[in-house]
Design a protein around this motif. Structure first.
Motif, PDB file in Angstrom:
ATOM      1  N   CYS B 270      29.255  49.839  59.452  1.00 15.58           N
ATOM      2  CA  CYS B 270      28.460  48.655  59.731  1.00 15.58           C
ATOM      3  C   CYS B 270      28.243  48.577  61.231  1.00 15.58           C
ATOM      4  CB  CYS B 270      29.116  47.395  59.174  1.00 15.58           C
ATOM      5  SG  CYS B 270      30.670  46.964  59.922  1.00 15.58           S
ATOM      6  N   ARG B 271      27.094  48.028  61.590  1.00 12.19           N
ATOM      7  CA  ARG B 271      26.742  47.962  62.987  1.00 12.19           C
ATOM      8  C   ARG B 271      26.669  46.511  63.431  1.00 12.19           C
ATOM      9  NH1 ARG B 271      22.576  47.681  65.906  1.00 12.19           N
ATOM     10  NH2 ARG B 271      21.088  47.693  64.188  1.00 12.19           N
ATOM     11  N   THR B 272      27.341  46.208  64.540  1.00 20.89           N
ATOM     12  CA  THR B 272      27.250  44.876  65.130  1.00 20.89           C
ATOM     13  C   THR B 272      26.359  44.980  66.365  1.00 20.89           C
ATOM     14  OG1 THR B 272      29.132  45.194  66.609  1.00 20.89           O
ATOM     15  CG2 THR B 272      29.625  44.390  64.398  1.00 20.89           C
ATOM     16  N   THR B 273      26.225  43.874  67.062  1.00 21.61           N
ATOM     17  CA  THR B 273      25.400  43.874  68.265  1.00 21.61           C
ATOM     18  C   THR B 273      25.848  44.956  69.244  1.00 21.61           C
ATOM     19  OG1 THR B 273      25.855  41.515  67.986  1.00 21.61           O
ATOM     20  CG2 THR B 273      24.216  42.112  69.631  1.00 21.61           C
ATOM     21  N   PHE B 274      27.172  45.178  69.343  1.00 21.28           N
ATOM     22  CA  PHE B 274      27.703  46.094  70.354  1.00 21.28           C
ATOM     23  C   PHE B 274      28.141  47.458  69.819  1.00 21.28           C
ATOM     24  CE2 PHE B 274      29.556  42.009  72.463  1.00 21.28           C
ATOM     25  CZ  PHE B 274      28.285  41.632  72.855  1.00 21.28           C
ATOM     26  N   ASP B 275      28.681  47.479  68.610  1.00 21.39           N
ATOM     27  CA  ASP B 275      29.381  48.684  68.144  1.00 21.39           C
ATOM     28  C   ASP B 275      28.998  49.100  66.730  1.00 21.39           C
ATOM     29  OD1 ASP B 275      31.433  48.979  70.293  1.00 21.39           O
ATOM     30  OD2 ASP B 275      32.012  46.987  69.580  1.00 21.39           O
ATOM     31  N   GLU B 276      29.486  50.291  66.406  1.00 13.69           N
ATOM     32  CA  GLU B 276      29.431  50.720  65.010  1.00 13.69           C
ATOM     33  C   GLU B 276      30.868  50.853  64.519  1.00 13.69           C
ATOM     34  OE1 GLU B 276      26.276  53.411  63.100  1.00 13.69           O
ATOM     35  OE2 GLU B 276      27.973  54.741  63.423  1.00 13.69           O
ATOM     36  N   HIS B 277      31.140  50.342  63.317  1.00 11.75           N
ATOM     37  CA  HIS B 277      32.500  50.398  62.779  1.00 11.75           C
ATOM     38  C   HIS B 277      32.506  51.167  61.480  1.00 11.75           C
ATOM     39  CE1 HIS B 277      34.073  47.263  65.522  1.00 11.75           C
ATOM     40  NE2 HIS B 277      32.857  46.763  65.433  1.00 11.75           N
ATOM     41  N   LYS B 278      33.464  52.062  61.354  1.00 11.21           N
ATOM     42  CA  LYS B 278      33.618  52.816  60.116  1.00 11.21           C
ATOM     43  C   LYS B 278      34.676  52.101  59.271  1.00 11.21           C
ATOM     44  CE  LYS B 278      33.650  57.380  58.230  1.00 11.21           C
ATOM     45  NZ  LYS B 278      33.078  56.801  57.003  1.00 11.21           N
ATOM     46  N   ALA B 279      34.438  52.093  57.972  1.00  7.90           N
ATOM     47  CA  ALA B 279      35.376  51.372  57.102  1.00  7.90           C
ATOM     48  C   ALA B 279      35.689  52.176  55.848  1.00  7.90           C
ATOM     49  CB  ALA B 279      34.765  50.036  56.694  1.00  7.90           C
ATOM     50  N   ASP B 280      36.829  51.864  55.242  1.00  7.03           N
ATOM     51  CA  ASP B 280      37.132  52.408  53.916  1.00  7.03           C
ATOM     52  C   ASP B 280      36.707  51.401  52.855  1.00  7.03           C
ATOM     53  OD1 ASP B 280      38.901  54.985  54.374  1.00  7.03           O
ATOM     54  OD2 ASP B 280      39.391  53.510  55.918  1.00  7.03           O
ATOM     55  N   VAL B 281      36.875  50.130  53.188  1.00  9.46           N
ATOM     56  CA  VAL B 281      36.369  49.060  52.313  1.00  9.46           C
ATOM     57  C   VAL B 281      35.529  48.132  53.186  1.00  9.46           C
ATOM     58  CG1 VAL B 281      36.948  47.154  50.760  1.00  9.46           C
ATOM     59  CG2 VAL B 281      38.432  49.172  50.830  1.00  9.46           C
ATOM     60  N   LEU B 282      34.330  47.857  52.705  1.00 12.44           N
ATOM     61  CA  LEU B 282      33.412  47.024  53.479  1.00 12.44           C
ATOM     62  C   LEU B 282      33.084  45.769  52.664  1.00 12.44           C
ATOM     63  CD1 LEU B 282      32.127  47.225  56.228  1.00 12.44           C
ATOM     64  CD2 LEU B 282      30.415  48.776  55.284  1.00 12.44           C
ATOM     65  N   ASN B 283      33.737  44.686  53.054  1.00 15.23           N
ATOM     66  CA  ASN B 283      33.590  43.409  52.341  1.00 15.23           C
ATOM     67  C   ASN B 283      32.586  42.551  53.123  1.00 15.23           C
ATOM     68  OD1 ASN B 283      35.812  40.510  52.111  1.00 15.23           O
ATOM     69  ND2 ASN B 283      34.033  40.986  50.879  1.00 15.23           N
ATOM     70  N   VAL B 284      31.331  42.696  52.745  1.00 16.74           N
ATOM     71  CA  VAL B 284      30.263  42.031  53.497  1.00 16.74           C
ATOM     72  C   VAL B 284      29.866  40.720  52.818  1.00 16.74           C
ATOM     73  CG1 VAL B 284      27.957  42.280  54.474  1.00 16.74           C
ATOM     74  CG2 VAL B 284      29.408  44.299  54.168  1.00 16.74           C
ATOM     75  N   ILE B 285      30.150  39.627  53.487  1.00 15.00           N
ATOM     76  CA  ILE B 285      29.752  38.319  52.953  1.00 15.00           C
ATOM     77  C   ILE B 285      28.424  37.955  53.613  1.00 15.00           C
ATOM     78  CG2 ILE B 285      30.435  35.908  52.621  1.00 15.00           C
ATOM     79  CD1 ILE B 285      33.363  36.871  53.360  1.00 15.00           C
ATOM     80  N   PRO B 286      27.333  37.992  52.844  1.00 14.14           N
ATOM     81  CA  PRO B 286      26.032  37.706  53.460  1.00 14.14           C
ATOM     82  C   PRO B 286      25.915  36.204  53.772  1.00 14.14           C
ATOM     83  CG  PRO B 286      25.789  38.702  51.260  1.00 14.14           C
ATOM     84  CD  PRO B 286      27.208  38.258  51.400  1.00 14.14           C
ATOM     85  N   PRO B 287      24.997  35.861  54.693  1.00 14.78           N
ATOM     86  CA  PRO B 287      24.746  34.435  54.912  1.00 14.78           C
ATOM     87  C   PRO B 287      24.328  33.800  53.587  1.00 14.78           C
ATOM     88  CG  PRO B 287      23.426  35.792  56.406  1.00 14.78           C
ATOM     89  CD  PRO B 287      24.095  36.723  55.460  1.00 14.78           C
ATOM     90  N   HIS B 288      24.686  32.538  53.396  1.00 12.86           N
ATOM     91  CA  HIS B 288      24.262  31.926  52.134  1.00 12.86           C
ATOM     92  C   HIS B 288      23.551  30.604  52.363  1.00 12.86           C
ATOM     93  CE1 HIS B 288      28.640  32.242  52.685  1.00 12.86           C
ATOM     94  NE2 HIS B 288      28.776  30.990  52.316  1.00 12.86           N
ATOM     95  N   HIS B 289      22.967  30.138  51.273  1.00 10.94           N
ATOM     96  CA  HIS B 289      22.157  28.921  51.314  1.00 10.94           C
ATOM     97  C   HIS B 289      22.289  28.227  49.971  1.00 10.94           C
ATOM     98  CE1 HIS B 289      19.375  31.315  48.916  1.00 10.94           C
ATOM     99  NE2 HIS B 289      19.419  32.256  49.847  1.00 10.94           N
ATOM    100  N   ALA B 290      21.700  27.050  49.870  1.00  6.27           N
ATOM    101  CA  ALA B 290      21.766  26.294  48.612  1.00  6.27           C
ATOM    102  C   ALA B 290      21.285  27.161  47.457  1.00  6.27           C
ATOM    103  CB  ALA B 290      20.902  25.047  48.720  1.00  6.27           C
ATOM    104  N   GLY B 291      21.890  26.978  46.284  1.00  5.18           N
ATOM    105  CA  GLY B 291      21.522  27.732  45.092  1.00  5.18           C
ATOM    106  C   GLY B 291      20.011  27.764  44.913  1.00  5.18           C
ATOM    107  N   LYS B 292      19.545  28.896  44.377  1.00  2.00           N
ATOM    108  CA  LYS B 292      18.104  29.179  44.290  1.00  2.00           C
ATOM    109  C   LYS B 292      17.301  28.011  43.702  1.00  2.00           C
ATOM    110  CE  LYS B 292      16.248  32.246  41.400  1.00  2.00           C
ATOM    111  NZ  LYS B 292      16.356  33.476  40.622  1.00  2.00           N
ATOM    112  N   ILE B 293      17.817  27.421  42.642  1.00  2.00           N
ATOM    113  CA  ILE B 293      17.033  26.379  41.960  1.00  2.00           C
ATOM    114  C   ILE B 293      16.786  25.174  42.880  1.00  2.00           C
ATOM    115  CG2 ILE B 293      19.063  25.336  40.828  1.00  2.00           C
ATOM    116  CD1 ILE B 293      15.496  25.650  39.356  1.00  2.00           C
ATOM    117  N   ALA B 294      17.755  24.919  43.770  1.00  2.00           N
ATOM    118  CA  ALA B 294      17.571  23.808  44.711  1.00  2.00           C
ATOM    119  C   ALA B 294      16.409  24.106  45.651  1.00  2.00           C
ATOM    120  CB  ALA B 294      18.853  23.583  45.512  1.00  2.00           C
TER     121      ALA B 294
END
Lengths: 189, 446
Positions: B270-294
């Protein structure tokens, strides 16, 4: 009539309570951890419905004013007025005490009964259902909660206000604590 | 009804065991005084349905929920460490149905706030007098380059909705070699379960410590510059797992390069503003918003979330539509004390809406709302802590009550007399956490 009952349910029991804010909605906020009507569904949290009014009032005020140690309740109660605490104590004292008897092996029950006779009976009664005036019932109270509470009384790290209870808890042999809690937790009546 | 004594009526309504048996006047049962439709059967939706039926059986309540089983997000991090079976977090809707809640398992495709009706996948419509929308959150996968829902479901799970993704993440953790890197990417807040990512780091570390992975690294790449219960987490991480560049757990704030912008599931980087990080497990929590129907119903007038009114959580966009749970925004937002997006908060909001609707349908004065939250985090088998929140409404505005809010203390006493909180506090709170979850589930779904 139906409307009157609904009105009572929604906004509280007495004129005084209404003037202080609605007691029912306030009491309902307790349900999340202490169960509907103060009947807890889970071991670490005590049932509080049907406990003596003075006991509930005193313990909540002691927590609020830092006279007695709690871990979570002291923070919560600092946001409540004394009048609200009085109303909550009255509300929960008027609920029915519903024991949640939890099974335990005979050997544990026998050991617990002996320890209960020696240390707890004077105030709580031998089955926990006929306590002294103002003392909480503990028949079918959650054993896990009672064990944690005894741990607090015995640890010396907590400010506990009831001298007799403190003494009784500290007089117990370490190996009897869990059995005694489970003995009272097993009582259905 | 005249002969009913108030106390016994109260008791029957508040009886905890089994369904309350009520003698409902037949006129009420056959001709409902109001129809309430609830969209979403999480903590918020289930609680509002339950309390509506409990407070006034004359109200017809329909709960529309896609799934037939619900998995609690609270304490689902314990599944990762193997200290909890996911089954203990699951419940059905049978007890709500026994209370007279009409259960419909379908997906809502449309809300018509003018015609006051809701449409589900097969075209069936449900008319309402009041609609309660409690759809939780949905994820903006596109906000992170290289991420799609499919990749999230199969390779880079967020596990931010408990269930299949939780189990996938657990499997990936179990397969991680000793010395492996487990990266948790945290999106910019407000997020569901604010202390969740940090509890997760501890639960993952707990697993590694006890399962032959003592050289593992858990790296939290955070889009934020601080986090919920921070002093408590940092104290625990340090004491239990080692914290910082040389410890098992490391936290990188947003301003020091923690913002994940891109992922590569093939190279597991995964790449951040400054670096690239290598992972064995990548637990990516995406930004979220109100449920679709809302969003499709036009309720998200507050950007990603739904603005509501303090007294009763009615949407500011549509009349007779109420939004509760993670989707709504409330509290003292201007001072940084908004409603936390938690299960307990949703449960509390649901009770406010239920009481307010029952009053409205019976032409009774509106009850005074009070909003509370209690939320526990568990960082080891015998180490837990909590935060509590209290909000009132004054002059039609939310007021954060500081005196009735706050995290478990880090120290006892003030100034030079201050000393660390005795360990026994954490031990007891770890127990309380389990009790809190069980009671909260019983209060919401029972």
């Amino acid at each position: 009539m139906y409307k009157t009952i609904l009105s009572l349910l929604l906004i509280g029991l007495t004129g005084a309570a209404q003037a202080r804010g609605d007691i029912e909605p306030l009491a309902r906020t307790c349900n999340g951890c202490h169960g509907v009507g103060g009947v807890s569904a889970s071991g670490p949290m005590p049932s509080i419905g049907g406990l003596p009014k003075d006991y509930l009032r005193q313990i909540m005020k002691q927590w609020k004013y830092g006279e007695r140690s709690a871990i979570t309740m002291d923070r919560i109660l600092k946001g409540f007025s004394d009048d609200q605490i009085d109303d909550l104590a009255e509300y929960f004292s008027k609920q029915r005490w519903v024991p949640s008897p939890q099974a335990a092996p005979d050997a544990v029950l026998a050991k617990g009964k002996t320890a209960a006779s020696a240390n707890c009976r004077d105030c709580h009664g031998l089955t926990g259902n006929d306590p002294d005036v103002g003392v909480p019932r503990i028949n079918g109270q959650w054993a896990r909660y009672m064990e944690l509470e005894l741990m607090k009384y015995r640890s010396g790290e907590f400010k506990m206000t009831h001298r007799k209870m403190k003494q009784a808890a500290r007089d117990m042999k370490p190996e009897d604590v869990s059995a005694t809690a489970r003995y009272y937790g097993a009582q259905s009546k | 009804m005249n002969s009913i004594d108030r106390r016994s009526f109260l008791k029957s309504l508040t009886a905890a065991s089994g369904a309350a048996v009520l003698s409902i006047p037949s006129a009420l049962a056959s001709n409902p005084k109001a129809r309430v439709v609830v969209v979403g059967g999480g903590f918020g939706g289930a609680t509002v349905a339950k309390y509506l039926r409990q407070l006034d059986p004359g109200i017809d309540v329909t709960l529309i929920e896609r799934e037939t089983r619900y998995t609690s997000c609270p304490l689902s991090n314990e599944v990762l460490s193997d200290s909890r079976d996911i089954k203990t977090l699951q419940t059905g809707y049978e007890r709500l149905a026994r209370r007279g809640v009409k259960m419909v398992h379908a997906e809502v495709t449309g809300i018509d706030p003018v015609g006051k009706k809701v449409t589900v996948t097969d075209g069936t419509t449900f008319g309402y007098d009041a609609l309660v929308v409690s759809p939780g959150v949905d994820f903006n996968y596109a906000a992170i380059k290289g991420l799609t829902q499919e990749i999230s479901d199969t390779q880079l799970p967020h596990a931010w909705k408990a269930g299949a993704q939780t189990l996938l993440l657990k499997k990936q953790l179990a397969a991680m070699p000793d010395g492996g890197r487990f990266i948790i990417a945290v999106p910019k807040g407000p997020l569901r379960c604010p202390p969740g990512p940090y509890e997760r780091a501890a639960q993952v570390a707990m697993y590694c410590k006890h399962h032959g992975k003592k050289k593992a690294k858990i790296l939290i790449l955070d889009s934020n510059d601080s986090f919920s219960k921070r002093p408590l987490f940092e104290e625990a991480w340090k004491a239990l797992y080692g914290y910082g560049p040389t410890g098992m757990i490391e936290w990188v704030s947003g301003s020091s390069g923690g913002i994940v912008e891109e992922v590569d599931p093939t190279g597991m980087t995964c790449r951040t503003t400054f670096d690239e990080h290598k992972a064995d497990v990548l637990n990516v929590i995406p930004p979220h918003h109100a449920g679709k129907i809302a969003r499709t119903a036009g309720l998200t007038n507050s950007g990603a979330w739904c603005a509501v009114k303090p007294m009763d959580l009615e949407s500011t966009a549509h009349k007779d539509v109420y939004v509760i749970g993670d989707s709504c925004v409330g509290g003292e937002v201007s001072t940084g004390n908004g409603f936390p997006k938690s299960a307990h908060m949703a449960n509390s909001q649901a009770k406010v809406v239920a009481a307010s609707l029952v009053a409205k349908f019976n032409a009774l004065p509106a009850p005074v709302p009070v909003y509370t939250n209690t939320c526990y985090s568990v960082v080891d088998h015998d180490w837990g802590f909590s935060v509590v929140h209290l909000f009132r409404v004054e002059n039609n505005q939310w007021v954060y009550i500081k005196e009735g809010s706050g995290i478990s203390p880090v120290t006892i006493g003030t100034g030079k007399a201050a000393k660390p909180v005795p360990r026994i506090h954490r031990k007891i709170e770890a127990q309380y956490a389990a009790g809190w979850l069980n009671n909260l589930m019983a209060d919401s779904f029972g």
